[in-house]
Design a protein around this motif. Structure first.
Motif, mmCIF file in Angstrom:
data_model
loop_
_atom_site.group_PDB
_atom_site.id
_atom_site.type_symbol
_atom_site.label_atom_id
_atom_site.label_comp_id
_atom_site.label_asym_id
_atom_site.label_seq_id
_atom_site.Cartn_x
_atom_site.Cartn_y
_atom_site.Cartn_z
ATOM 1 N N LEU A 167 0.832 -1.198 0.000
ATOM 2 C CA LEU A 167 0.000 0.000 0.000
ATOM 3 C C LEU A 167 0.874 1.259 0.000
ATOM 4 O O LEU A 167 1.753 1.410 0.839
ATOM 5 N N ARG A 168 0.602 2.165 -0.950
ATOM 6 C CA ARG A 168 1.311 3.442 -0.989
ATOM 7 C C ARG A 168 0.499 4.480 -0.223
ATOM 8 O O ARG A 168 -0.697 4.655 -0.484
ATOM 9 N N SER A 170 0.217 7.527 -0.550
ATOM 10 C CA SER A 170 -0.377 8.550 -1.420
ATOM 11 C C SER A 170 -1.740 8.133 -1.966
ATOM 12 O O SER A 170 -2.506 8.964 -2.448
ATOM 13 N N THR A 171 -2.050 6.830 -1.904
ATOM 14 C CA THR A 171 -3.340 6.349 -2.435
ATOM 15 C C THR A 171 -4.436 6.334 -1.376
ATOM 16 O O THR A 171 -5.587 6.042 -1.691
ATOM 17 N N ILE A 172 -4.091 6.640 -0.127
ATOM 18 C CA ILE A 172 -5.079 6.608 0.955
ATOM 19 C C ILE A 172 -5.997 7.827 0.852
ATOM 20 O O ILE A 172 -5.528 8.966 0.805
ATOM 21 N N SER A 173 -7.302 7.569 0.802
ATOM 22 C CA SER A 173 -8.268 8.653 0.657
ATOM 23 C C SER A 173 -8.913 9.039 1.983
ATOM 24 O O SER A 173 -9.554 10.084 2.077
ATOM 25 N N TYR A 245 -8.698 3.391 0.301
ATOM 26 C CA TYR A 245 -7.598 3.772 -0.578
ATOM 27 C C TYR A 245 -7.997 3.545 -2.026
ATOM 28 O O TYR A 245 -8.897 2.763 -2.334
ATOM 29 N N ARG A 246 -7.332 4.255 -2.912
ATOM 30 C CA ARG A 246 -7.630 4.161 -4.337
ATOM 31 C C ARG A 246 -6.729 3.100 -4.975
ATOM 32 O O ARG A 246 -5.547 3.006 -4.653
ATOM 33 N N THR A 247 -7.307 2.337 -5.876
ATOM 34 C CA THR A 247 -6.531 1.330 -6.591
ATOM 35 C C THR A 247 -7.001 1.264 -8.037
ATOM 36 O O THR A 247 -8.108 1.709 -8.363
ATOM 37 N N GLU A 248 -6.168 0.730 -8.888
ATOM 38 C CA GLU A 248 -6.475 0.678 -10.322
ATOM 39 C C GLU A 248 -6.573 -0.775 -10.762
ATOM 40 O O GLU A 248 -5.715 -1.602 -10.434
ATOM 41 N N ILE A 254 -10.151 3.443 -11.837
ATOM 42 C CA ILE A 254 -9.828 3.718 -10.442
ATOM 43 C C ILE A 254 -11.056 3.446 -9.575
ATOM 44 O O ILE A 254 -12.165 3.903 -9.889
ATOM 45 N N SER A 256 -12.307 2.409 -5.192
ATOM 46 C CA SER A 256 -11.893 2.434 -3.787
ATOM 47 C C SER A 256 -12.031 1.069 -3.136
ATOM 48 O O SER A 256 -12.950 0.313 -3.446
#
Length: 269
Positions: A167-168, A170-173, A245-248, A254, A256
């Motif tokens: 988990l990065r 920066s992707t946490i919303s 978190y956001r993921t692709e 994209i 959540s």
């Protein structure tokens, strides 16, 4: 001469496509009107042309009252078998639901029969020693160096977020307290299956606990007590925190997802 009645064994044996299941007869008789119970009236080995893995699931249902279906067994096959045996059931618990119901270390160890007291004690001590060793590695090798660094900078408190290494941040919303001093600590992902033992031993973080381990039972409470006693800080609060978190996906879209991480709030002075 009066003929003596034959003595029926308290065990019954099923041979399911070459796999033998010798079980207590009383287990099968929990549903006395079922076809499986009727088959068990014989004192001979009972040969069945069924999927043995699915049959094992049915025996576990008789033992525990829940119909678990693991990854390697088709749900439909289990349902066909249990219906064929005319055993009533309601819900089928598949592998993804089973993970949430896995027993804790203590529950698993307590399930050992009392006859194995010595073995159970040895296993419990081994499990606890391994757990404390992993927590101690986290504290000594990761947490304490961070705390010393922030103390030298004059920070009165710091928040540590333990996240999986996949988990990065920066992707946490989700909104987390990141205005004051904070650190993101990446932990290894549980159950690494694509590495052999030598490769795992070569990893620098091989002995660090993963999030699944930390979020089990009262592990966070133990971590809080250990950290407070070994660091000399003023205050420690350890808790679980659910984040989004956001993921692709593979199509570039994209979306959540959510997971639980660990938050450690430390009052240094």
């Amino acid at each position: 001469m009066t003929q003596q009645p034959s003595i029926v064994s308290d065990r019954v044996t099923f041979n399911v496509c070459g796999t033998r299941f010798e079980i207590p007869r009383s287990l099968v008789l929990r549903y006395p009107k079922s076809k499986l119970a009727a088959l068990a009236e014989s004192d001979n080995e009972i040969i069945l042309d069924h999927n043995p893995l699915a049959f094992s699931c049915i025996l576990d249902y008789l033992r525990y009252g829940k119909l678990y279906v693991p990854n390697n067994v088709a749900k439909e096959v289990v349902e066909l078998q249990i219906k064929g045996f005319e055993i009533p059931y309601r819900d089928v618990i598949e592998n993804n639901e089973m993970e949430a119901e896995l027993p804790s270390y203590e529950a698993a160890l307590s399930a050992f029969p009392s006859a194995y007291t010595e073995e159970r004690t040895l296993l419990r001590n081994t499990v606890y020693a391994n757990a404390y060793r992993r927590l101690n590695t986290l504290i000594q090798d990761i947490v304490l160096p961070y705390l010393k660094r922030h103390a030298k900078r004059g920070h009165h408190s710091v928040t540590l977020y333990l996240i999986p290494e996949t988990l990065r941040p920066s992707t946490i919303s989700s909104e987390l307290s990141t205005d004051s001093a904070h650190e993101w600590i990446s932990l290894p992902v549980a159950m690494i299956t694509n590495l052999d033992s030598d490769e795992i031993n070569d990893k620098a973080n091989a002995d660090l606990p993963d999030l699944i381990f930390l979020l089990q039972g009262n592990t966070l409470g133990i971590l809080q007590e250990m950290l407070l006693s070994r660091s000399g800080v003023r205050e420690v609060k350890v808790k679980r925190e659910e984040i989004s978190y956001r993921t692709e996906n593979e199509f570039g879209l994209i979306f959540s997802k959510s997971l639980e991480i660990v938050e450690i709030l430390v009052g240094i002075v």
